[in-house]
Design an enzyme around this catalytic site. Structure first.
Site, short mmCIF file in Angstrom:
data_model
loop_
_atom_site.label_atom_id
_atom_site.label_comp_id
_atom_site.label_asym_id
_atom_site.label_seq_id
_atom_site.Cartn_x
_atom_site.Cartn_y
_atom_site.Cartn_z
N ASP A 293 0.97 -1.23 0.00
CA ASP A 293 -0.04 -0.09 0.17
C ASP A 293 0.94 1.35 -0.10
O ASP A 293 1.91 1.56 0.69
CB ASP A 293 -0.91 0.02 1.14
CG ASP A 293 -1.95 1.06 1.37
OD1 ASP A 293 -2.62 1.08 0.41
OD2 ASP A 293 -1.79 1.72 2.28
N GLU B 64 14.73 -14.98 0.47
CA GLU B 64 15.14 -16.23 1.36
C GLU B 64 14.14 -17.40 1.06
O GLU B 64 14.43 -18.34 1.69
CB GLU B 64 14.84 -15.61 2.95
CG GLU B 64 15.90 -14.58 3.35
CD GLU B 64 15.39 -14.01 4.59
OE1 GLU B 64 14.64 -14.45 5.07
OE2 GLU B 64 16.35 -13.02 5.14
#
Length: 561
Positions: free
Chosen positions: A208, A265
């Protein structure tokens, strides 16, 4: 390295993502507010619809002063809509259905109920607690005037006093104080949040206000007039980096490079899409592989219903995406805009002029009049919306759908003042009607309490009487319904999408006609004479064809002969 389900690292490039506004999707416990259990119960519906992923608007603890975008705790679920256990059960159901989950992350501001902001209010000027947000001394001998004349997005001053001569910045509602992203604790805490949800199985994030985190707050602060001029330069006249103190600053990409390290990751890497209202020649930075990976393209959403605007936008968007190595995102409706089935039924929807210049004005007039002047031609709006969506779903890139559009839902314009929730309405004394009309719960049954949204209390935004005709129950058995049009198109899309190339077929003044690799092509007639199709098998059409020809306000997919 953590393994998430779904092995394809590029799944997002041509995915169809369905946005769920949780509080208005399905209410399982009957309290009038949609919840996670309700979403879980509707997973089979979404699987049958044929979407690849869902995007969940905020479901975090919130006072709901801005529809959940005022987040009090980024690593929990609002008790009104569930628990973390409910979230995990929902994730299990989506995984079993082969549907990935993207969650909204709101990094520009927190709720004023957030533990950090409450600590800041209790702490003195110059304290470390206040430094996590943006506090400034007021002006005047008593410091009782705001630090600048800035106006917030929802109307009114962008500064709020705290009673000791200091004011805090809120670019949105007073309940949404802006974070100071120069503070290392803010940066570190959001990395923890990203991992928290990734470890629970989400595949990515919708970010956002992605262009607003980095701010230049050096003194003296510019005036609102100067800020507006700079904003126009950044959006309309070609971007010049770092000219605006609050929006689209280069430093924001340092933040997203840190996020990308976290995304990588996981196996496959997490994805993200930026909500970034920036100049077209800046979108690619947000969508870069070193950053978020994708950026929303709102240009088509802003188009009037005109062939030339659509074609220009498609060409520009594909060019922008290729420059970043990303893929384009196509969207017509979401929780912030008037539903496109209504936009396209308004009298000015095809008006020429400006850079998509009529979208905001004709929607504003419609909402202010509560749907009375101008009047929406519901049938015409739906016919155009079906055609536009069918064409959009055939474009290279990813498609974002907003809950209820697969039912052809129009905007709910006439909402009683006491039932409104959008801060825009209240901060502008009702002169701006806000976004509640696209956030009314969606209907599941033709009759009954709340049309099947929930059987207990009245829905948190009441549903009008006409909603039953758009219900899933009404449309499911109707082969010609908008719901079944979406189902057919999404099933074919999965089957036919081969790559991200597009070839224009002709230059008819009112027709878009293009080919996709894999032997299929798409024609959409905006307002021209009946368009004759080449030889081939009609796969799906948004409306009835006339003797093998495409009438106006209609789109068709064709398997080439």
């Amino acid at each position: 390295m953590t393994k998430t389900y779904g092995a394809d690292p590029n799944w997002w490039r041509q995915a169809c993502v369905y946005q769920i506004y949780p509080r208005s999707f399905a209410d399982a416990n009957g309290d009038g507010i949609g919840d996670l259990q309700g979403i879980t119960e509707k997973v089979p519906y979404l699987q049958q619809l044929g979407v690849d992923a869902v995007w969940l608007s905020p479901f975090y603890p919130s006072a709901l002063k801005d529809g959940g975008y005022d987040v009090a705790d980024y690593r929990d679920v609002d008790p009104k809509i569930g628990t973390l256990a409910d979230f995990d059960a929902m994730m299990t159901a989506f995984k079993a259905a082969g549907i990935k989950v993207i969650v909204d992350i709101v990094p520009n501001h927190s709720s004023d109920d957030h533990v950090w902001f409450q600590e800041a209010l209790r702490s003195p000027k110059g304290s470390p607690a206040r430094d996590r947000y943006i506090f400034r001394d007021g002006l005047g001998p008593n410091k009782d005037q705001p630090p600048s004349d800035w106006v917030c997005i929802f109307g009114g001053s962008a500064w709020e006093p705290v009673g000791d001569g200091q004011w805090y910045l809120h670019l949105f509602d007073t309940s949404q104080p802006d974070f100071n992203w120069r503070h290392p604790e803010v940066r570190a805490d959001f990395l923890t949040t990203l991992r928290f949800w990734a470890d629970r199985g989400v595949s990515g994030f919708r970010v956002d206000v992605a262009h607003g985190l980095a701010k230049d707050m050096s003194e003296p602060l510019k005036s609102q007039e100067e800020m507006h001029t700079l904003f126009l330069e950044t959006i309309e006249n070609g971007a010049r980096p770092n000219i605006h103190p609050l929006w689209d600053r280069d430093e924001v990409h340092e933040i997203y490079r840190e996020w990308r390290k976290v995304f990588d990751e996981y196996d496959p890497p997490l994805t993200a899409v930026a909500e970034a209202w920036v100049a077209s020649d800046r979108k690619h930075i947000y969508a870069s592989p070193e950053g978020l990976g994708q950026s929303f393209s709102f240009d088509m959403l802003m188009c009037n219903f005109r062939r030339d605007e659509f074609r220009d936008t498609i060409e520009a968007s594909l060019k922008d995406a290729s420059g970043s190595g990303s893929s384009t995102t196509w969207v017509f409706s979401n929780h912030d805009v008037v539903r496109h089935a209504t936009r396209y039924g308004l009298p000015k929807a095809v008006e020429k002029g400006g850079s998509h210049g009529n979208f905001a004005s004709f929607c504003k007039d419609y909402l202010v009049s509560r749907g009375k002047d101008p009047v929406c031609d519901v049938e015409l709006g739906l016919r155009r919306a079906r055609a536009a969506t069918l064409m959009m779903l055939a474009l290279p890139g990813s498609a974002y759908l907003y809950q209820g559009e697969e039912l052809g839902l129009p905007e709910v314009a006439d909402i009683a003042d006491q039932d409104r929730q959008d801060p825009t309405f209240f901060r502008n004394n009702g002169e701006e009607m806000g976004r509640d009309g696209c956030r009314v719960p969606i209907p599941w049954t033709k009759t009954g309490k709340n049309f099947g949204f929930g059987g207990g209390k009245t829905a948190h935004i009441p549903m009008p009487e006409w909603m039953g005709e758009f219900a899933v129950e009404a449309e499911d058995p109707d082969a010609a319904s908008t719901l079944n049009l979406y189902r057919r198109a999404l099933g074919l899309r999965r089957e036919l999408q081969a790559d991200e190339t597009l070839e224009w077929v002709n230059d008819e003044p009112e027709v878009l006609h293009f080919k996709r690799n894999g032997g299929w092509e798409v024609a959409m007639n905006f307002d021209g004479p009946e368009y004759e199709l080449p030889k081939g098998e009609v796969l799906v059409a948004s409306g009835k064809l006339v003797g093998g020809k495409v009438p106006k306000n209609t789109a068709v997919w064709l398997k080439s002969a």
